[in-house]
Design an enzyme around this catalytic site. Sequence first.
Site, PDB file in Angstrom:
ATOM      1  N   CYS A   1       0.152  28.433  27.905  1.00  0.00           N
ATOM      2  CA  CYS A   1      -1.206  28.404  28.453  1.00  0.00           C
ATOM      3  C   CYS A   1      -1.444  29.603  29.376  1.00  0.00           C
ATOM      4  O   CYS A   1      -0.771  29.742  30.400  1.00  0.00           O
ATOM      5  CB  CYS A   1      -1.398  27.091  29.209  1.00  0.00           C
ATOM      6  SG  CYS A   1      -2.838  27.044  30.278  1.00  0.00           S
TER       7      CYS A   1
ATOM      8  N   CYS B   1      -2.143  28.743  32.967  1.00  0.00           N
ATOM      9  CA  CYS B   1      -0.934  28.293  33.681  1.00  0.00           C
ATOM     10  C   CYS B   1      -0.117  29.487  34.146  1.00  0.00           C
ATOM     11  O   CYS B   1       0.404  29.491  35.264  1.00  0.00           O
ATOM     12  CB  CYS B   1      -0.078  27.404  32.780  1.00  0.00           C
ATOM     13  SG  CYS B   1      -0.905  25.882  32.243  1.00  0.00           S
TER      14      CYS B   1
END
Length: 573
Positions: A129, A132
């Site tokens: 991600c 992230c």
Amino acid sequence: MISPFFFPENLSEHRFCLNFKRFIRGSERLIYQIVPSNTSKLFVSLLFSGQKSSDPFTFYHSSSMSRLILLFLLLASFDCAHSSRSVLRAVNDPDLPDVAVDLNSSTFDRVLKESPASFAIVEFFAHWCPACRNYKPQYETVARLFNGPDSVHPGIILMARVDCALTTNTELCNRFSVRHYPMLLWGGPSKFAAGGWEPKEDKKSEILYIDDGRTSERLLNWINKQMGSSFSLDDEQYENEDNLRVNASDPVQIARAVYDVEEATANAFSIILETKMIKYETRASLLKFLQLLVAHHPSKRCRKGSAEMLVNFDEFWPSNLLSVTQQEAFPSPEKDMIKSFRICGKDVPRGYWIFCRGSKNDTRGFSCGLWVLLHSLSVRIEDGESHLTFTSICEFVHNFFICEECRQHFYKMCSSVSVPFNSTRDFALWLWATHNEVNKRLMKEEAELKTVDPKFPKMIWPPKQLCPSCYLPSTKKISGSLRIDWDRDQVFKFLVSYYGKTLVSKTKDLSDSTGGETAAEDIAASTRAMVVPLGAALAIAVASCAFGALACFWRSQQKNRKYLHHIHSLKNI
């Protein structure tokens, strides 16, 4: 005077220092990448010295350019030293290791269950991600305030993360209803280990969803609102200790001292092993103290380690091999085992204090942890063990406590005891009174030398906030000083509750993951431990007799079979 050009209103000196150090570091890396390796060091030295050079980059280090760079270097060094820890917490610094604890399905419950922290934040993310990856430096910046022995505020919050993109963690992430990345949850470590989280139950749950933590500043603001604290990203060690809880007004705080008791035990034995204090004349006193720890230490992990040390004691320190020279001649495997031995488990010492943390680097800590251990031992023993415990503690302090003045004072108070102790109450109250005598002496010395810890000054224990019933109505001030008349029965009840039941209330969280004792079972097992050697001896004797009788029976049967076989053979002839 520094020109306002360098420090606009929205840019602090600290932020300038931080950003410019990044610039210098990045520039240096770039130079080493674009210049051939055999000339890069020469180029960098010339660049900052203003010398002429014949290489292709001469225009970069002309005299004016070098002066400008030198000016920048001087500015970068302006008052930057004091904020070195803040610089180390810089976002996106590739040189710093991660401090947030990476957990997975096999370690999650155990690590959180055993954490000494009061609170935990868990980030659920996916390694693929982009959001992230971009958030990780923000999370790490806050984690550096709380995680590990080098952090500014250790032992308060455990910051961890779980990678939900790994199939092994799927069930764990489902347990906490992870529906987006990154997702942050807040709660007590034991609450994470014991259950999960559902969005619909958020208001009722003891685990909370963090809805505003997209940057390090916003996450820390959320934490401060939740805790009523005033943590800052610019905090330095021992410079913002208003967040430390005052133990004198909160009886539940002693439950966290079990971690400091482990820390003090581990440190004490590390000192003993490192300084080779085990000699022929001190060997017996250490054996007695180890037996006491095996039976009554408030931590199961330390009891286990003490038993292991006791079992191997003769092998490591035989009575005929105790000079320093002889110890040096030990075979290397034995020496390595001694050096690597951890009496309270591989994770201890942790390198920081929790209940015993002072507001200054040189206050409380080890001595506080050791006193809590001694008080705990004094209330966990049986009546018949009181004088043996007294002599074990006095001899241990006299032979192995490395502060010369402290041990001489303590041993003098031990030597003043002329009548043996016959009960737990008598010994526990003697140790309590002795501790208060020590505090009286240190209160006077610290006031004269101005070494008082402002947050945790020495005091007569227990204070009235913790035990109002310990003080008789006749207590009054005389000439400005308090003359206390104690209700000693109430004091003993307080000591038993405070250093006994309340202290070990967290030990069930420290049990092995393979199944642990409850706090009550733990206390009961501890109080029975002193009779284990006698019980074990009887059991061995009975087992030996039974085995001997069985062996005799088996041998007679074999003889009978052999005889019958011989008779049968003769009949066949």
